[in-house]
Design a protein around this motif. Structure first.
Motif, PDB file in Angstrom:
ATOM      1  N   VAL A 195     -48.733 -46.797  -9.946  1.00 34.61           N
ATOM      2  CA  VAL A 195     -49.536 -46.618  -8.745  1.00 34.61           C
ATOM      3  C   VAL A 195     -48.856 -45.582  -7.862  1.00 34.61           C
ATOM      4  CG1 VAL A 195     -50.540 -47.714  -6.719  1.00 34.61           C
ATOM      5  CG2 VAL A 195     -50.366 -48.989  -8.852  1.00 34.61           C
ATOM      6  N   ASP A 196     -49.604 -44.549  -7.514  1.00 35.05           N
ATOM      7  CA  ASP A 196     -49.130 -43.525  -6.579  1.00 35.05           C
ATOM      8  C   ASP A 196     -49.813 -43.778  -5.237  1.00 35.05           C
ATOM      9  OD1 ASP A 196     -47.964 -41.264  -5.468  1.00 35.05           O
ATOM     10  OD2 ASP A 196     -49.637 -39.975  -6.075  1.00 35.05           O
ATOM     11  N   LEU A 197     -49.027 -44.173  -4.234  1.00 34.54           N
ATOM     12  CA  LEU A 197     -49.562 -44.448  -2.910  1.00 34.54           C
ATOM     13  C   LEU A 197     -49.704 -43.162  -2.120  1.00 34.54           C
ATOM     14  CD1 LEU A 197     -47.472 -47.627  -2.002  1.00 34.54           C
ATOM     15  CD2 LEU A 197     -49.751 -47.519  -2.998  1.00 34.54           C
ATOM     16  N   GLY A 198     -50.703 -43.111  -1.268  1.00 30.03           N
ATOM     17  CA  GLY A 198     -50.942 -41.929  -0.451  1.00 30.03           C
ATOM     18  C   GLY A 198     -51.605 -42.290   0.855  1.00 30.03           C
ATOM     19  N   GLU A 199     -51.683 -41.292   1.735  1.00 28.34           N
ATOM     20  CA  GLU A 199     -52.315 -41.506   3.033  1.00 28.34           C
ATOM     21  C   GLU A 199     -53.805 -41.218   2.978  1.00 28.34           C
ATOM     22  OE1 GLU A 199     -52.961 -39.912   7.408  1.00 28.34           O
ATOM     23  OE2 GLU A 199     -52.336 -38.602   5.770  1.00 28.34           O
ATOM     24  N   ILE A 200     -54.209 -40.146   2.276  1.00 29.78           N
ATOM     25  CA  ILE A 200     -55.629 -39.833   2.126  1.00 29.78           C
ATOM     26  C   ILE A 200     -56.259 -40.733   1.076  1.00 29.78           C
ATOM     27  CG2 ILE A 200     -57.265 -38.040   1.453  1.00 29.78           C
ATOM     28  CD1 ILE A 200     -55.434 -35.990   2.649  1.00 29.78           C
ATOM     29  N   HIS A 201     -55.633 -40.798  -0.100  1.00 28.31           N
ATOM     30  CA  HIS A 201     -56.057 -41.732  -1.136  1.00 28.31           C
ATOM     31  C   HIS A 201     -55.013 -42.832  -1.197  1.00 28.31           C
ATOM     32  CE1 HIS A 201     -58.289 -38.080  -2.873  1.00 28.31           C
ATOM     33  NE2 HIS A 201     -59.170 -38.883  -2.310  1.00 28.31           N
ATOM     34  N   LEU A 202     -55.436 -44.046  -0.854  1.00 28.74           N
ATOM     35  CA  LEU A 202     -54.474 -45.137  -0.710  1.00 28.74           C
ATOM     36  C   LEU A 202     -53.729 -45.411  -2.008  1.00 28.74           C
ATOM     37  CD1 LEU A 202     -54.836 -48.232   1.424  1.00 28.74           C
ATOM     38  CD2 LEU A 202     -54.318 -48.611  -0.983  1.00 28.74           C
ATOM     39  N   ALA A 203     -54.407 -45.348  -3.144  1.00 23.70           N
ATOM     40  CA  ALA A 203     -53.743 -45.641  -4.413  1.00 23.70           C
ATOM     41  C   ALA A 203     -54.412 -44.864  -5.528  1.00 23.70           C
ATOM     42  CB  ALA A 203     -53.795 -47.146  -4.723  1.00 23.70           C
ATOM     43  N   ALA A 204     -53.592 -44.274  -6.399  1.00 27.43           N
ATOM     44  CA  ALA A 204     -54.047 -43.629  -7.629  1.00 27.43           C
ATOM     45  C   ALA A 204     -53.352 -44.327  -8.787  1.00 27.43           C
ATOM     46  CB  ALA A 204     -53.728 -42.140  -7.622  1.00 27.43           C
ATOM     47  N   VAL A 205     -54.127 -44.930  -9.676  1.00 30.48           N
ATOM     48  CA  VAL A 205     -53.595 -45.762 -10.757  1.00 30.48           C
ATOM     49  C   VAL A 205     -53.911 -45.104 -12.094  1.00 30.48           C
ATOM     50  CG1 VAL A 205     -53.445 -48.119 -11.646  1.00 30.48           C
ATOM     51  CG2 VAL A 205     -54.250 -47.718  -9.304  1.00 30.48           C
ATOM     52  N   GLN A 285     -56.202 -54.821 -18.864  1.00 32.03           N
ATOM     53  CA  GLN A 285     -55.136 -55.570 -19.535  1.00 32.03           C
ATOM     54  C   GLN A 285     -53.751 -55.011 -19.246  1.00 32.03           C
ATOM     55  OE1 GLN A 285     -56.182 -55.666 -23.685  1.00 32.03           O
ATOM     56  NE2 GLN A 285     -58.042 -56.877 -23.341  1.00 32.03           N
ATOM     57  N   VAL A 286     -53.492 -54.796 -17.964  1.00 31.64           N
ATOM     58  CA  VAL A 286     -52.176 -54.309 -17.533  1.00 31.64           C
ATOM     59  C   VAL A 286     -51.253 -55.512 -17.343  1.00 31.64           C
ATOM     60  CG1 VAL A 286     -50.913 -53.139 -15.694  1.00 31.64           C
ATOM     61  CG2 VAL A 286     -53.132 -52.261 -16.460  1.00 31.64           C
ATOM     62  N   GLY A 287     -50.076 -55.450 -17.959  1.00 28.95           N
ATOM     63  CA  GLY A 287     -49.100 -56.523 -17.823  1.00 28.95           C
ATOM     64  C   GLY A 287     -47.913 -56.165 -16.966  1.00 28.95           C
ATOM     65  N   THR A 288     -47.634 -54.856 -16.806  1.00 31.91           N
ATOM     66  CA  THR A 288     -46.505 -54.391 -15.994  1.00 31.91           C
ATOM     67  C   THR A 288     -46.985 -53.254 -15.117  1.00 31.91           C
ATOM     68  OG1 THR A 288     -44.995 -54.949 -17.802  1.00 31.91           O
ATOM     69  CG2 THR A 288     -44.132 -53.567 -16.047  1.00 31.91           C
ATOM     70  N   LEU A 289     -46.654 -53.332 -13.828  1.00 30.03           N
ATOM     71  CA  LEU A 289     -47.148 -52.362 -12.845  1.00 30.03           C
ATOM     72  C   LEU A 289     -45.970 -51.798 -12.070  1.00 30.03           C
ATOM     73  CD1 LEU A 289     -49.687 -51.113 -11.469  1.00 30.03           C
ATOM     74  CD2 LEU A 289     -49.587 -53.000  -9.842  1.00 30.03           C
ATOM     75  N   PHE A 290     -45.860 -50.477 -12.062  1.00 39.35           N
ATOM     76  CA  PHE A 290     -44.844 -49.786 -11.265  1.00 39.35           C
ATOM     77  C   PHE A 290     -45.499 -49.211 -10.018  1.00 39.35           C
ATOM     78  CE2 PHE A 290     -42.777 -45.773 -10.073  1.00 39.35           C
ATOM     79  CZ  PHE A 290     -41.511 -46.246  -9.761  1.00 39.35           C
ATOM     80  N   ILE A 291     -44.949 -49.529  -8.844  1.00 43.68           N
ATOM     81  CA  ILE A 291     -45.480 -49.071  -7.566  1.00 43.68           C
ATOM     82  C   ILE A 291     -44.487 -48.070  -6.984  1.00 43.68           C
ATOM     83  CG2 ILE A 291     -46.337 -49.775  -5.308  1.00 43.68           C
ATOM     84  CD1 ILE A 291     -46.637 -52.620  -6.453  1.00 43.68           C
ATOM     85  N   GLY A 292     -44.903 -46.829  -6.873  1.00 46.04           N
ATOM     86  CA  GLY A 292     -44.025 -45.802  -6.327  1.00 46.04           C
ATOM     87  C   GLY A 292     -43.779 -45.994  -4.846  1.00 46.04           C
TER      88      GLY A 292
END
Length: 438
Positions: A195-205, A285-292
């Motif tokens: 997950v790439d967090l942003g101000e304009i786009h809150l999340a890009a997965v 079916q995501v089992g592991t999530l990395f949040i930047g």
């Protein structure tokens, strides 16, 4: 947890944190009687006195280079002295000791923060009750205040599985209640995502199966901008008033009302946006999530307008919401630095600072800027290269505006004439000139 370095420990760590799952539900205490309002205020004053007593004992021990007081010493010093239930006093003492322990660890691990131990004298402090002290009676919640003192009775119908309660002031009294929520028994799958967090786009997965999702955050940003403009107008009027005058107080109440309303709307959109991210992960079916973690983006001075936008960017709450919802869905989540992921081409590795939302490289590659950052995070988090997705789903978290104010207008106040159909301007395929259609 930082970058992936010990993937074999993920199942053990995840098994340790999914044994219990609670969330906090917030009840606004509006339309309180003056007597009840004063009782709630007095309770928070007493809680602040408990905190100040602990703080003074700890501060005196530090200055005298004596052993710091522990739980037994602080509970003995605060026993029977304050107009609160004994368990509420014990919870404040436990919170103080946890605060001291956190400050001690940060002073050792992050000396540049120059973290201070609790030293400020408080005037108000939240009052807390454990689960065994809270009782429910006929759609009301009863909060004890100690032997010989009447309990606080609030007209709130709590759910069946509720726990500890806290009385919090947030531009008005609120009751925060811990509630048990259902959680998944097993992970949705073995796919990994970032997950790439942003101000304009809150999340890009993006996932390892080349599925992509973008959730916009423009609604949240517009609400923050609207709040700042409204507060600026009220502050301009306040500057022409004498402080603490009747008009000044009236304007101050208007500021508090605008802040509370904007905060509720922003919190609602943030919950809806992060929910769409987790639902997307469960669907694929995501089992592991990395949040930047974009920590450090505020260090660069880019002008007062951009600096204000960065200061209002609450990416810490986004990480907390995603982590909590991923835990409920039995998805293992961890966070780490994302530095350099948005400025590197995922195909040739060329680095440059992109302009706009489209990332164009000298190798003829082009793609969405936020998806580029999310794709590059796979190398940081999992050590694998993922193909850039051919398409992506673009979602809004929800309507940023409530329903029209005319919906609550009495029928007698509305116009008696029927609304005329709006003229739509289209382009004629034959003449190429605009024409009006009813």
């Amino acid at each position: 947890m930082g970058r992936s370095g010990f993937p074999h420990l993920y199942p053990l760590l995840f098994h340790a944190i999914v044994l219990s799952m609670q969330t906090v539900k917030i009840y606004q205490l509006n339309h309180l009687s003056p007597a009840l309002f004063q009782r709630l205020k007095a309770a928070q004053v007493e809680a602040a006195q408990v905190w100040n007593c602990c703080m003074e004992m700890h501060k005196a021990a530090r200055l005298a280079h004596l052993p710091w007081p522990g739980r037994d010493a602080l509970q003995k010093a605060t026993k029977g002295r304050f107009a609160l239930q004994s368990q509420s006093v014990q919870m404040i003492v436990a919170t103080f000791l946890a605060n001291v322990q956190t400050a001690r660890q940060l002073r050792q691990t992050h000396p540049q923060m120059k973290m201070k131990y609790p030293w400020r004298t408080k005037r108000f402090y939240p009052v807390k009750w454990p689960a065994q002290a809270v009782s429910k009676e006929n759609g009301r919640v009863v909060l004890p205040m100690g032997r010989g003192r009447p309990s606080l009775v609030l007209p709130i119908a709590l759910p069946e599985h509720c726990g500890a309660c806290s009385l919090v002031w947030n531009q008005g009294f609120e009751l925060h209640v811990c509630i048990e929520i259902p959680q998944a028994t097993e992970a949705p799958g073995e796919v990994t995502a970032t997950v790439d967090l942003g101000e304009i786009h809150l999340a890009a997965v993006t996932t390892t199966t080349s599925e992509a999702l973008i959730v916009t955050g423009r609604g949240i940003r517009s609400l923050k901008r609207q709040r700042q403009l409204q507060l600026g107008k009220i502050a301009k009027k306040q500057s022409r008033c004498q402080k603490s005058s009747c008009r000044w107080k009236r304007l101050q109440r208007a500021k508090n009302k605008q802040c509370r309303r904007a905060e509720r709307r922003i919190r609602d959109l943030r919950h809806k946006a992060t929910r769409k991210v987790i639902d997307f992960c469960v669907q694929h079916q995501v089992g592991t999530l990395f949040i930047g973690n974009p920590h450090g983006v505020r260090d660069k001075n880019c002008g007062r307008h951009h600096n204000q936008r960065m200061a209002l960017w609450e990416y810490g709450k986004d990480i907390a919401y995603l982590t909590h919802k991923a835990k409920a869905a039995h998805i293992m989540s961890f966070t780490g630095s994302e530095r350099g992921t948005s400025s590197q081409c995922p195909v040739c590795g060329h680095k440059h600072k992109p302009k706009g939302r489209n990332w164009a490289c000298v190798c003829q590659f082009s793609g969405h800027r936020d998806l580029v950052g999310s794709i590059n995070m796979h190398r940081l988090a999992y050590g694998t290269q993922v193909k850039f997705p051919r398409s992506f789903t673009y979602l809004r978290p929800g309507p940023s505006r409530s329903r029209s104010s005319r919906a609550d207008t009495p029928q007698r106040c509305l116009s008696k004439t029927e609304a005329q159909p709006r003229l739509v301007q289209t382009v004629s395929s034959e003449t190429g000139h605009p024409s009006e259609l009813a």
